[in-house]
Design a protein around this motif. Structure first.
Motif: not given
Length: 107
Positions: A95-97, A101-104
């Motif tokens: 779903x990151x664009x 940005x979503x990180x884990x």
């Protein structure tokens, strides 16, 4: 909310329990365990609301400081510095664009 504690580390020690202690000692004598806060207790949960200090320990961390028969324990804790483990990886979540940005973190 206890969200500001995410990522902080605490040294935790069992100090007793209010549950029945027939035939067992609730705390491992002088034992401590260092844990990292990874999330927060839901505010809708009765034992997590307000100014209550609450740790949900992993089974491994709990067994380090207490007998599992004790269930809910009383604890002393203090914030300590976190020693990062080696080889931390970041996973980019789906779903990151290019604009978001979503990180884990992954061990």
């Amino acid at each position: 909310t206890h969200a500001p504690d995410c990522g902080r580390c605490y040294e935790v020690r069992c100090t007793g329990t209010d549950t029945n202690t027939d035939g067992y000692v609730p705390c491992v004598a002088s034992a401590t365990v260092t844990v990292a806060v990874t999330d927060e207790c839901p505010a809708t949960s009765g034992h997590c609301g307000g100014k209550v200090n609450h740790f949900d320990l992993s089974t491994m961390a709990f067994k380090t400081i207490a007998n599992v028969k004790a269930g809910v324990i009383h604890m002393e804790y203090r914030q300590v510095s976190c020693k990062p483990g080696g080889n931390l990886k970041l996973a980019i979540k789906s779903g990151s664009t290019q604009w978001w940005l979503e990180v884990a973190p992954k061990d």
